[in-house]
Motif scaffolding. Structure first.
Motif, PDB file in Angstrom:
ATOM      1  N   GLN A 206      70.959  53.198 106.717  1.00 60.95           N
ATOM      2  CA  GLN A 206      71.073  54.700 106.757  1.00 60.95           C
ATOM      3  C   GLN A 206      70.141  55.443 106.359  1.00 60.95           C
ATOM      4  O   GLN A 206      69.926  56.500 106.515  1.00 60.95           O
ATOM      5  CB  GLN A 206      72.678  55.011 105.940  1.00 60.95           C
ATOM      6  CG  GLN A 206      73.718  54.482 106.498  1.00 60.95           C
ATOM      7  CD  GLN A 206      74.905  54.732 105.741  1.00 60.95           C
ATOM      8  OE1 GLN A 206      75.046  55.826 105.137  1.00 60.95           O
ATOM      9  NE2 GLN A 206      76.178  53.870 105.565  1.00 60.95           N
ATOM     10  N   LEU A 207      69.473  54.965 105.389  1.00 56.84           N
ATOM     11  CA  LEU A 207      68.237  55.602 104.938  1.00 56.84           C
ATOM     12  C   LEU A 207      66.925  55.218 105.499  1.00 56.84           C
ATOM     13  O   LEU A 207      65.830  55.921 105.184  1.00 56.84           O
ATOM     14  CB  LEU A 207      68.175  55.102 102.954  1.00 56.84           C
ATOM     15  CG  LEU A 207      69.111  55.663 102.360  1.00 56.84           C
ATOM     16  CD1 LEU A 207      68.933  54.858 100.956  1.00 56.84           C
ATOM     17  CD2 LEU A 207      69.145  56.948 102.282  1.00 56.84           C
ATOM     18  N   ASP A 208      66.792  53.972 106.196  1.00 61.21           N
ATOM     19  CA  ASP A 208      65.523  53.559 106.807  1.00 61.21           C
ATOM     20  C   ASP A 208      65.537  54.373 108.248  1.00 61.21           C
ATOM     21  O   ASP A 208      65.640  53.553 109.248  1.00 61.21           O
ATOM     22  CB  ASP A 208      65.454  52.110 106.848  1.00 61.21           C
ATOM     23  CG  ASP A 208      64.091  51.660 107.408  1.00 61.21           C
ATOM     24  OD1 ASP A 208      63.345  52.202 107.561  1.00 61.21           O
ATOM     25  OD2 ASP A 208      64.048  50.354 107.909  1.00 61.21           O
ATOM     26  N   GLN A 209      65.584  55.552 108.322  1.00 59.81           N
ATOM     27  CA  GLN A 209      65.375  56.400 109.410  1.00 59.81           C
ATOM     28  C   GLN A 209      64.069  57.305 109.254  1.00 59.81           C
ATOM     29  O   GLN A 209      64.092  57.992 108.286  1.00 59.81           O
ATOM     30  CB  GLN A 209      66.810  56.813 109.883  1.00 59.81           C
ATOM     31  CG  GLN A 209      67.620  55.631 110.297  1.00 59.81           C
ATOM     32  CD  GLN A 209      69.399  56.412 110.483  1.00 59.81           C
ATOM     33  OE1 GLN A 209      69.481  57.411 110.946  1.00 59.81           O
ATOM     34  NE2 GLN A 209      70.205  55.641 110.176  1.00 59.81           N
ATOM     35  N   GLU A 210      63.762  57.834 110.493  1.00 59.28           N
ATOM     36  CA  GLU A 210      62.884  59.037 110.456  1.00 59.28           C
ATOM     37  C   GLU A 210      63.618  60.161 109.677  1.00 59.28           C
ATOM     38  O   GLU A 210      64.618  60.850 110.268  1.00 59.28           O
ATOM     39  CB  GLU A 210      62.322  59.279 111.638  1.00 59.28           C
ATOM     40  CG  GLU A 210      61.316  58.358 112.322  1.00 59.28           C
ATOM     41  CD  GLU A 210      60.191  58.192 111.190  1.00 59.28           C
ATOM     42  OE1 GLU A 210      59.782  59.199 110.661  1.00 59.28           O
ATOM     43  OE2 GLU A 210      59.384  57.057 111.230  1.00 59.28           O
ATOM     44  N   PRO A 211      63.148  60.900 108.636  1.00 58.25           N
ATOM     45  CA  PRO A 211      63.624  62.047 108.121  1.00 58.25           C
ATOM     46  C   PRO A 211      63.516  63.303 108.807  1.00 58.25           C
ATOM     47  O   PRO A 211      62.408  63.502 109.213  1.00 58.25           O
ATOM     48  CB  PRO A 211      63.255  61.992 106.802  1.00 58.25           C
ATOM     49  CG  PRO A 211      61.882  61.559 106.846  1.00 58.25           C
ATOM     50  CD  PRO A 211      61.974  60.635 108.248  1.00 58.25           C
ATOM     51  N   ALA A 212      64.224  64.246 108.655  1.00 58.77           N
ATOM     52  CA  ALA A 212      63.934  65.874 109.048  1.00 58.77           C
ATOM     53  C   ALA A 212      62.947  66.183 107.681  1.00 58.77           C
ATOM     54  O   ALA A 212      62.983  65.662 106.671  1.00 58.77           O
ATOM     55  CB  ALA A 212      65.146  66.484 109.074  1.00 58.77           C
ATOM     56  N   ALA A 213      62.513  67.407 108.015  1.00 59.20           N
ATOM     57  CA  ALA A 213      61.808  68.026 106.658  1.00 59.20           C
ATOM     58  C   ALA A 213      62.517  68.167 105.526  1.00 59.20           C
ATOM     59  O   ALA A 213      62.264  67.804 104.480  1.00 59.20           O
ATOM     60  CB  ALA A 213      61.291  69.144 106.989  1.00 59.20           C
ATOM     61  N   LEU A 214      64.086  68.754 105.806  1.00 56.83           N
ATOM     62  CA  LEU A 214      64.891  68.691 104.718  1.00 56.83           C
ATOM     63  C   LEU A 214      66.264  68.269 105.435  1.00 56.83           C
ATOM     64  O   LEU A 214      66.619  68.605 106.442  1.00 56.83           O
ATOM     65  CB  LEU A 214      64.894  70.241 104.252  1.00 56.83           C
ATOM     66  CG  LEU A 214      63.702  70.865 103.578  1.00 56.83           C
ATOM     67  CD1 LEU A 214      63.990  71.984 103.004  1.00 56.83           C
ATOM     68  CD2 LEU A 214      63.772  69.936 102.177  1.00 56.83           C
ATOM     69  N   GLU A 215      67.139  67.604 104.559  1.00 58.62           N
ATOM     70  CA  GLU A 215      68.293  67.227 104.927  1.00 58.62           C
ATOM     71  C   GLU A 215      69.311  67.464 104.128  1.00 58.62           C
ATOM     72  O   GLU A 215      69.022  68.309 102.892  1.00 58.62           O
ATOM     73  CB  GLU A 215      68.418  65.578 105.200  1.00 58.62           C
ATOM     74  CG  GLU A 215      67.471  65.190 106.268  1.00 58.62           C
ATOM     75  CD  GLU A 215      67.785  63.741 106.484  1.00 58.62           C
ATOM     76  OE1 GLU A 215      68.712  63.340 106.200  1.00 58.62           O
ATOM     77  OE2 GLU A 215      66.659  63.342 107.153  1.00 58.62           O
ATOM     78  N   SER A 216      70.674  67.258 104.208  1.00 57.70           N
ATOM     79  CA  SER A 216      71.666  67.772 103.215  1.00 57.70           C
ATOM     80  C   SER A 216      71.105  67.304 101.926  1.00 57.70           C
ATOM     81  O   SER A 216      70.802  66.117 101.535  1.00 57.70           O
ATOM     82  CB  SER A 216      72.875  67.529 103.630  1.00 57.70           C
ATOM     83  OG  SER A 216      73.284  67.915 105.109  1.00 57.70           O
ATOM     84  N   GLN A 217      71.655  67.925 100.828  1.00 59.76           N
ATOM     85  CA  GLN A 217      71.315  67.541  99.372  1.00 59.76           C
ATOM     86  C   GLN A 217      72.475  66.493  98.999  1.00 59.76           C
ATOM     87  O   GLN A 217      73.667  67.026  99.072  1.00 59.76           O
ATOM     88  CB  GLN A 217      71.165  68.821  98.556  1.00 59.76           C
ATOM     89  CG  GLN A 217      70.374  69.551  99.162  1.00 59.76           C
ATOM     90  CD  GLN A 217      70.066  70.791  98.021  1.00 59.76           C
ATOM     91  OE1 GLN A 217      69.929  70.853  96.886  1.00 59.76           O
ATOM     92  NE2 GLN A 217      70.182  72.232  98.667  1.00 59.76           N
ATOM     93  N   HIS A 218      71.695  65.383  98.841  1.00 59.36           N
ATOM     94  CA  HIS A 218      72.811  64.277  98.276  1.00 59.36           C
ATOM     95  C   HIS A 218      72.672  63.745  96.827  1.00 59.36           C
ATOM     96  O   HIS A 218      73.528  63.470  96.071  1.00 59.36           O
ATOM     97  CB  HIS A 218      72.645  63.153  99.156  1.00 59.36           C
ATOM     98  CG  HIS A 218      73.184  63.101 100.574  1.00 59.36           C
ATOM     99  ND1 HIS A 218      74.577  63.410 100.912  1.00 59.36           N
ATOM    100  CD2 HIS A 218      72.712  63.222 101.845  1.00 59.36           C
ATOM    101  CE1 HIS A 218      74.571  63.471 102.191  1.00 59.36           C
ATOM    102  NE2 HIS A 218      73.502  63.679 102.730  1.00 59.36           N
ATOM    103  N   TRP A 219      71.193  63.735  96.372  1.00 52.07           N
ATOM    104  CA  TRP A 219      71.023  62.932  95.293  1.00 52.07           C
ATOM    105  C   TRP A 219      70.302  64.058  94.060  1.00 52.07           C
ATOM    106  O   TRP A 219      69.417  64.865  94.347  1.00 52.07           O
ATOM    107  CB  TRP A 219      69.943  61.928  95.484  1.00 52.07           C
ATOM    108  CG  TRP A 219      70.061  61.183  96.626  1.00 52.07           C
ATOM    109  CD1 TRP A 219      69.447  61.227  97.853  1.00 52.07           C
ATOM    110  CD2 TRP A 219      71.505  60.421  97.205  1.00 52.07           C
ATOM    111  NE1 TRP A 219      70.212  60.497  98.793  1.00 52.07           N
ATOM    112  CE2 TRP A 219      71.364  60.027  98.252  1.00 52.07           C
ATOM    113  CE3 TRP A 219      72.520  60.004  96.466  1.00 52.07           C
ATOM    114  CZ2 TRP A 219      72.004  59.136  98.904  1.00 52.07           C
ATOM    115  CZ3 TRP A 219      73.499  59.362  97.030  1.00 52.07           C
ATOM    116  CH2 TRP A 219      73.325  58.689  98.262  1.00 52.07           C
ATOM    117  N   ALA A 220      70.903  63.961  92.965  1.00 51.16           N
ATOM    118  CA  ALA A 220      70.435  64.409  91.739  1.00 51.16           C
ATOM    119  C   ALA A 220      68.901  63.798  91.326  1.00 51.16           C
ATOM    120  O   ALA A 220      68.118  64.393  90.810  1.00 51.16           O
ATOM    121  CB  ALA A 220      71.322  64.412  90.606  1.00 51.16           C
ATOM    122  N   GLY A 221      68.872  62.456  91.741  1.00 47.72           N
ATOM    123  CA  GLY A 221      67.799  61.810  91.273  1.00 47.72           C
ATOM    124  C   GLY A 221      67.943  60.351  91.933  1.00 47.72           C
ATOM    125  O   GLY A 221      68.895  59.815  92.662  1.00 47.72           O
TER     126      GLY A 221
END
Length: 324
Positions: free
Chosen positions: A201-216
């Motif tokens: 799920q994380l090993d994919q090409e990202p968009a410049a910004l995606e939905s905010q998931h992680w505080a850290g």
């Protein structure tokens, strides 16, 4: 004479063997140490198998960390019988390391074993646990607190990741653990993980910004995974980067940094001032369960070479401690 794993270069091939060595062969240092325990780290496995360009001088005794007892010292900072530990400083890469019965190093690279910590516990924690603690400290210094939301740990079944999961969970964070080994989900939850995420799920090409998931996040993977984490990190969140198993390239944009104020925190566990080393070791010692070292795999030097090949193949889980 003493036993040690010796790496020799033949052409472009690395040959690893368990040999009888003498003290005259040891890298020059002012403190001679009886190694009580060392650790088989991923970097050591790369050196032993020749799968990574780790070794800088040949021949080499690998082992980037160890804990042991001073046998002799030409430095007033240490006396015979003192218990010490070492991580980093190029040991096992540039100078002979800890996968042997003895080591000779510079006194400046050592720190005393923290009160109440055994050599076995120190190496059950090892460089990986020390690095994980530095990552937690970096998130704290970046003002990432448990009330701000969930935190992510990648490579969660590895040495750094598994300790990071425990440290963060015990500090009150909701930990989401990313792994490519779903069969170990129950184990990760027993360490304190709230949610298990498939690494795909994380090993994919990202968009410049995606939905905010992680505080850290504490990321031990790097590459495309790190780029995607940055795009998913919340406003004023922070990501501590300490690994590269997913690659060294980081293809991202400035968007997370200039539009969300995200911080990318580099964790270098090799060259750390001793005051910070002591703080990290004392904290990780107090933060982990007293029985932590009971759950590690303890092997002998005779078993370390085969274990290194298994580690590079992705077989072991958690920490591997070597007792010479």
């Amino acid at each position: 004479m003493f036993k040690g794993i010796l790496l020799e270069e033949s052409g472009k091939q690395t040959h690893a063997s368990l040999q009888r060595l003498n003290e005259q062969q040891l890298t020059t240092g002012d403190v001679l140490i009886k190694v009580d325990y060392s650790t088989l780290n991923y970097k050591d496995a790369l050196a032993i198998t020749g799968k990574g360009k780790i070794v800088r001088n040949w021949p080499m005794v690998p082992g980037i960390d160890f804990a042991g007892t001073v046998l002799s010292s030409d430095n007033s900072a240490y006396r015979i019988g003192d218990e010490v530990l070492l991580t980093g400083w190029g040991v096992g890469e540039q100078t002979w390391g800890g996968l042997a019965e003895k080591a000779s190093v510079n006194a400046d690279w050592l720190i005393p074993l923290p009160p109440g910590m055994t050599a076995k516990r120190a190496m059950a924690i090892g460089t990986a646990g020390f690095t994980a603690m530095l990552g937690v400290m970096a998130l704290e210094q970046a003002a990432v607190t448990p009330d701000q939301g969930s935190v992510l740990v990648t490579g969660a079944t590895g040495g750094v990741g598994s300790v990071a999961v425990q440290l963060l969970a015990r500090a009150g964070y909701e930990v989401h653990a990313s792994t490519g080994r779903p069969e170990h989900s129950d184990w990760l939850k027993s360490l304190g993980a709230h949610t298990i995420i498939d690494r795909i799920q994380l090993d994919q090409e990202p968009a410049a910004l995606e939905s905010q998931h992680w505080a850290g996040a504490i990321d031990a993977v790097g590459g495309r995974t790190l780029a995607r984490i940055l795009s998913q990190t919340k406003m004023y969140g922070a990501v501590a980067a300490c690994g590269l198993t997913g690659g060294v390239a980081l293809n991202t944009t400035v968007m997370p940094f200039i539009l969300r104020g995200v911080q990318l925190l580099g964790i270098n566990s090799v060259h750390i001032p001793n005051a910070k080393r002591m703080e990290a070791w004392q904290r990780v010692h107090k933060s982990l369960p007293l029985t932590y070292e009971n759950d590690v795999n303890v092997l002998t030097l005779d078993q370390a070479i085969e274990a290194a090949h298994d580690m590079v193949a992705g077989k072991p889980v958690g920490r591997v401690v070597i007792q010479p």
